[in-house]
Design an enzyme around this catalytic site. Sequence first.
Site, PDB file in Angstrom:
ATOM      1  CB  CYS A  80       2.493  -4.672   3.253  1.00 46.31           C
ATOM      2  SG  CYS A  80       2.225  -3.261   4.335  1.00 46.31           S
ATOM      3  CG  LEU A  81       1.542  -2.776  -2.323  1.00 50.61           C
ATOM      4  CD1 LEU A  81       0.380  -2.917  -3.292  1.00 50.61           C
ATOM      5  CD2 LEU A  81       2.810  -2.378  -3.066  1.00 50.61           C
TER       6      LEU A  81
END
EC number: 6.3.5.1
Length: 274
Positions: free
Chosen positions: A177-178
Site C-alpha cells: 500500500c502507498l
Amino acid sequence: MQSVQEKYKNLQEYLKSLGSVAVAFSSGVDSTFLLAAAKKTLGADHVIAVTASSCSFPKRELEEAKQFCKEQGIRHIVCKSEELDIEGFRQNPKNRCYLCKHELFEKILEIAKEYHINAVAEGSNMDDNGDYRPGLVAVAELGIKSPLREALLNKEEIRTLSKEMGLPTWDKQSFACLSSRFVYGETISEEKLGMVDKAEQLLLDMGFHQVRVRIHGDIARIEVLPDEIAKLVEGENREKIYSYLKQLGFSYVTLDLGGYRMGSMNETLDIEKK
C-alpha cells in the site's frame, strides 16, 4: 524438502479443510494466486473476493482486481476502508500496518458472515516472515487464515505455480500500500499519497518493472531494480522523471543506489521484528 507441487497439494488440502473462504484480494501476486487456488479447489460457490478501496490503493490495482474476478466468475465485494480515518494512522506510527489490517479484517469478517463463509484468508507467504510485519499481529489476533504460509510457499514458488496456472500476475511487480512509502513518524496525507501514486505510475509506464517512490519530507527517494538504474539515469529518462516529480510537488528527487528492496523503510527501526 517438499517439492513445489507437494506444497500446492498441501495448500489444496488446507483450503478444503476450511470449506469456504473469503479472500482479502488486492490483485497482487500472492492474493491472486490464493484466490485462483481457492476457486479451483472449493468451487466458485464457496469463494468470495473482498477488495478494500482507499486512497492508499491505486485505481489501477482496483480495476485489475475487478477485471480478474469478472473473467474468473468469482463474486467480488469492494468495501470502503479508508485508513486515514483510523485514529492515529495519519501520524504513521510503527504499528501503522496493525491499525490498518485490524480494521480491514474486521470488515471482511463481517462480510464473510453475511455471505455465510466459514473463514477469511490473506495472502502472506513464507518470505513475509523475515520482515517487520505488524499487520500479521492483527491476522493472528482475529483468527485470519494464512493458507500460503500454512503450505510453506515462498514468493518464487508462488510465481512458478501462478505461471503454470496461466495467471497474468505470475511476473507482476510486488506491491504494498502507498502508505508504506512514508518514513515512520511523517504525517500521511491524501495529497502526498496521490503524489506517490502518480510518480510510481510514471515509472511503470516508462517500463520499469519494480519501483518505489519513498517520501522523506519534500524529498522523493526512487528505488528501481539495480539492473535498471542505468536506464533511469539516461539523459532523457532522468530529465523526464525529475521534471514530472518536481511538477507533482517534490522539492528534491533522488535515486537510491541500493536499488529496490522490500521494506526499506524498516531498515532504521530499532525494534524486534515479528
